[in-house]
Design a protein around this motif. Sequence first.
Motif, PDB file in Angstrom:
ATOM      1  N   GLU A   1       0.811  -1.218   0.000  1.00 50.01           N
ATOM      2  CA  GLU A   1       0.000   0.000   0.000  1.00 50.01           C
ATOM      3  C   GLU A   1       0.852   1.279   0.000  1.00 50.01           C
ATOM      4  O   GLU A   1       0.355   2.353  -0.323  1.00 50.01           O
TER       5      GLU A   1
ATOM      6  N   LEU B   1       0.922   3.753  -2.951  1.00 51.41           N
ATOM      7  CA  LEU B   1      -0.045   4.834  -3.146  1.00 51.41           C
ATOM      8  C   LEU B   1       0.595   6.206  -2.914  1.00 51.41           C
ATOM      9  O   LEU B   1       0.060   7.221  -3.352  1.00 51.41           O
TER      10      LEU B   1
ATOM     11  N   GLY C   1      -2.662   5.107  -8.245  1.00 47.79           N
ATOM     12  CA  GLY C   1      -3.880   5.235  -7.449  1.00 47.79           C
ATOM     13  C   GLY C   1      -4.360   3.877  -6.976  1.00 47.79           C
ATOM     14  O   GLY C   1      -3.748   2.847  -7.271  1.00 47.79           O
ATOM     15  N   GLU C   2      -5.487   3.860  -6.283  1.00 54.13           N
ATOM     16  CA  GLU C   2      -5.996   2.618  -5.706  1.00 54.13           C
ATOM     17  C   GLU C   2      -6.397   1.602  -6.772  1.00 54.13           C
ATOM     18  O   GLU C   2      -6.154   0.406  -6.613  1.00 54.13           O
TER      19      GLU C   2
ATOM     20  N   LEU D   1      -3.261   0.116  -8.345  1.00 52.73           N
ATOM     21  CA  LEU D   1      -2.582  -0.738  -7.370  1.00 52.73           C
ATOM     22  C   LEU D   1      -3.287  -2.076  -7.247  1.00 52.73           C
ATOM     23  O   LEU D   1      -2.634  -3.126  -7.150  1.00 52.73           O
TER      24      LEU D   1
END
Length: 197
Positions: free
Chosen positions: A174, A177, A183-184, A187
Amino acid sequence: MKQWIKNMQQRWYVWVLLALGLAFFLYSNRQPEENTSFPVQLTEATERQETKEEKQAPSLVVVDVKGAVVRPGVYELAENARVRDAIALASGFTNEADQTKVNLAAKVHDEMMIYVPVKGENAPAPDHTSDGKEQIDINHATIEDIQKIQGIGPTKAAAIIAYREEHGPFRKIEDLLNVSGIGEKSLEKMKGQIIIR
């Protein structure tokens, strides 16, 4: 009468001289007492400084050193330590160690595994996901290897390398990010291709 006045003047001079002498004596004796408090103040300041330094002591991380080192094992290091420090704690490389496969300048992080291969040995085989795609260790991969991750081109790969060099190794997936351009959603697509070591 003149003799009496002369005697009184002489006595007056004596009393003035005695008073001045007494004042000087008392003043000179008071000076050392004031000075004796100075070292005490210095000691208190030194103690405060030492306490402050103790509070700023770096936290520790635990790493696992394996492979061609003299004493493989789990070691504690300061958070800002490098791989070379972990190898030193493991009493250094063996004669068979392939030192070219180890980045001694890399920063260590908690739960990190440092593996030193022997000469002629390939690095540990990469893990694979169920769809057969190679997993990339983003803490040690080159810019070319990072571009093998789905959705990562040269610009994002360079941003990942720059972030890693500035902030140290990624501790969890994570953390990507925090890299510009990731971005999410992107990812989520690449998670299966990334490992953290």
